[in-house]
Design a protein around this motif. Sequence first.
Motif, PDB file in Angstrom:
ATOM      1  N   ARG A   1      -3.394   2.999   1.346  1.00 55.46           N
ATOM      2  CA  ARG A   1      -3.443   3.820   0.115  1.00 55.46           C
ATOM      3  C   ARG A   1      -2.059   4.338  -0.261  1.00 55.46           C
ATOM      4  O   ARG A   1      -1.777   4.579  -1.428  1.00 55.46           O
ATOM      5  CB  ARG A   1      -4.388   5.006   0.311  1.00 55.46           C
TER       6      ARG A   1
ATOM      7  N   SER B   1      -4.819  -2.587  -7.292  1.00 55.09           N
ATOM      8  CA  SER B   1      -5.847  -2.640  -6.246  1.00 55.09           C
ATOM      9  C   SER B   1      -5.136  -2.881  -4.924  1.00 55.09           C
ATOM     10  O   SER B   1      -3.904  -2.998  -4.882  1.00 55.09           O
ATOM     11  CB  SER B   1      -6.842  -3.778  -6.510  1.00 55.09           C
ATOM     12  N   LEU B   2      -5.909  -2.955  -3.835  1.00 56.74           N
ATOM     13  CA  LEU B   2      -5.291  -3.277  -2.540  1.00 56.74           C
ATOM     14  C   LEU B   2      -5.680  -4.675  -2.077  1.00 56.74           C
ATOM     15  O   LEU B   2      -5.519  -5.021  -0.909  1.00 56.74           O
ATOM     16  CB  LEU B   2      -5.671  -2.220  -1.495  1.00 56.74           C
TER      17      LEU B   2
ATOM     18  N   ARG C   1       3.634  -6.538  -8.261  1.00 55.04           N
ATOM     19  CA  ARG C   1       4.262  -5.211  -8.257  1.00 55.04           C
ATOM     20  C   ARG C   1       5.369  -5.178  -7.216  1.00 55.04           C
ATOM     21  O   ARG C   1       5.286  -5.859  -6.198  1.00 55.04           O
ATOM     22  CB  ARG C   1       3.239  -4.116  -7.924  1.00 55.04           C
TER      23      ARG C   1
ATOM     24  N   ASP D   1      -9.135  -6.783   1.259  1.00 51.51           N
ATOM     25  CA  ASP D   1      -8.306  -5.650   0.814  1.00 51.51           C
ATOM     26  C   ASP D   1      -7.551  -5.057   2.014  1.00 51.51           C
ATOM     27  O   ASP D   1      -8.143  -4.849   3.070  1.00 51.51           O
ATOM     28  CB  ASP D   1      -9.185  -4.543   0.218  1.00 51.51           C
TER      29      ASP D   1
ATOM     30  N   GLU E   1      -6.169  -2.329   4.373  1.00 50.91           N
ATOM     31  CA  GLU E   1      -6.630  -0.971   4.684  1.00 50.91           C
ATOM     32  C   GLU E   1      -5.637  -0.213   5.570  1.00 50.91           C
ATOM     33  O   GLU E   1      -5.301   0.913   5.289  1.00 50.91           O
ATOM     34  CB  GLU E   1      -8.019  -1.033   5.334  1.00 50.91           C
TER      35      GLU E   1
ATOM     36  N   HIS F   1     -11.655  -0.137  -7.665  1.00 53.65           N
ATOM     37  CA  HIS F   1     -12.213  -0.176  -6.301  1.00 53.65           C
ATOM     38  C   HIS F   1     -13.035  -1.430  -6.021  1.00 53.65           C
ATOM     39  O   HIS F   1     -13.303  -1.749  -4.877  1.00 53.65           O
ATOM     40  CB  HIS F   1     -13.025   1.084  -6.008  1.00 53.65           C
TER      41      HIS F   1
ATOM     42  N   ARG G   1      -0.490   1.921  -2.460  1.00 54.79           N
ATOM     43  CA  ARG G   1      -1.074   1.959  -3.801  1.00 54.79           C
ATOM     44  C   ARG G   1      -0.374   3.033  -4.630  1.00 54.79           C
ATOM     45  O   ARG G   1      -0.075   2.840  -5.802  1.00 54.79           O
ATOM     46  CB  ARG G   1      -2.577   2.243  -3.682  1.00 54.79           C
ATOM     47  N   LYS G   2      -0.108   4.166  -3.979  1.00 59.48           N
ATOM     48  CA  LYS G   2       0.535   5.273  -4.666  1.00 59.48           C
ATOM     49  C   LYS G   2       2.006   4.953  -4.961  1.00 59.48           C
ATOM     50  O   LYS G   2       2.474   5.115  -6.084  1.00 59.48           O
ATOM     51  CB  LYS G   2       0.439   6.519  -3.768  1.00 59.48           C
TER      52      LYS G   2
ATOM     53  N   ILE H   1      -4.404  -7.626  -1.857  1.00 56.53           N
ATOM     54  CA  ILE H   1      -3.064  -8.209  -1.949  1.00 56.53           C
ATOM     55  C   ILE H   1      -3.081  -9.575  -1.267  1.00 56.53           C
ATOM     56  O   ILE H   1      -3.588  -9.713  -0.160  1.00 56.53           O
ATOM     57  CB  ILE H   1      -2.040  -7.268  -1.289  1.00 56.53           C
TER      58      ILE H   1
ATOM     59  N   SER I   1       2.208   1.948  -7.568  1.00 50.72           N
ATOM     60  CA  SER I   1       1.224   1.923  -8.663  1.00 50.72           C
ATOM     61  C   SER I   1       0.446   0.605  -8.638  1.00 50.72           C
ATOM     62  O   SER I   1       0.326  -0.077  -9.657  1.00 50.72           O
ATOM     63  CB  SER I   1       1.894   2.078 -10.031  1.00 50.72           C
ATOM     64  N   LEU I   2      -0.076   0.232  -7.478  1.00 50.37           N
ATOM     65  CA  LEU I   2      -0.787  -1.038  -7.359  1.00 50.37           C
ATOM     66  C   LEU I   2      -2.162  -0.924  -8.016  1.00 50.37           C
ATOM     67  O   LEU I   2      -2.875   0.039  -7.778  1.00 50.37           O
ATOM     68  CB  LEU I   2      -0.978  -1.419  -5.882  1.00 50.37           C
TER      69      LEU I   2
END
Length: 391
Positions: free
Chosen positions: A324, A334-335, A274, A305, A307, A356, A327-328, A337, A331-332
């Motif tokens: 987060r 998940s985290l 992404r 993940d 955080e 999640h 993510r928004k 990465i 449009s990921l």
Amino acid sequence: MGLKIGIALGLGIVLLLLAQGLSLLFGPKARAAERSRIRVRLCREIRALRFEGPELWIDGLRRYLQPATGGLAILVEEAKKEGAPPGLRIENGGQEYRLPLASLHLQWKGPARIRLGKEKTWRRLFGSLQLLRRGGGWVPNLRIDMELYLSGVLHEEMGAHFPLEALRAQAIAARSYALSCIARSGSRSFDLYGDDRSQVFHEVSEEPRILEAIRLSLGQTLTYGGSTLRAYYHSTCGGRTRDGYLRFRDVPRDALPPVVCDFCKASPLYRWTRKIPKKALQGAGIAVRGETPGFEVLQRSPRGDWERLRIKGGGRTSAPFSARLLRKLGSLPSLWIQSQTYRKGVFVLRGRGFGHGVGLCQWGARGQALLGRSAKEILSFYFPRAKLRIP
Ligand SMILES: [Zn+2]
């Protein structure tokens, strides 16, 4: 003529299948099994509702109404005089009824088609509907048979194209999750949301494979330490699930341990890429400086993940912020990465999995079902500390 007969025959077969499908859920065997009901908050505040189907009991009117062709409508009616309270209007064919705007209880028998607020599509729903007054309208709580509810959850959360044993495992996980919500609802007017805050539910499904998965798992649940397990699930773990206690804090400490799963490789989001433009981060108030800025991860989950982060660049760092936000903005899925690069004003992130990451991995369940594993085996893989309770 031939076409008409064909259509009539096709329609007949569809109706027969529907009748058979529903009898699987309502037949004597189904009735004997343990049944419960659940209250689902279907959507946010609405100001109108349309109903098509059997006789409808409206408690505010204290009578049954037979919906006219085209349906019966219940609408908020703004007051004509300024400062006067709004009312509600019921329209049915040529008839109209007016009442003060209040909470309402609607009851009917069998299937009905209901359109909520500005929604474009009708929902096929069973049960009864409580419309609770909220602001200038209502919020709708559907009270429905658990197994019918689960058919809709399976349709939205997995889909009838998944193998039967994966759907069966999903039904048991979703039933357990729903029962854990009932146990926690306390004095609330509903048990869970019909969207991704809980489990997505739109309407009752009639797909034969979904009904079969429910029939084969009727009333079955997962338990841990004698209580129903809050059996979380997600789309694709990407190689390893996450510890449920560390992620959500609302399950016992050892109830949902992480497991290594490489059965979800066929998922389109097993690995993903992404892009997030620098400008998107700046627009969210994050300072991005220098020629080659990069994310510095300040805090990770045990799986890896992201955080908490900040951005390093030009010899300076931004204020820390929650992952987060990324993510928004991007449009990921998940985290989790695994790598980052930066080129011409754009961050490129490569990651693993979708969702999640706790509990059952749906694409992994699919992979295991295709290898011939049963729902029971799939569940004991993702929930190794839980017991399957068969009523
Ligand atoms: Zn997986």
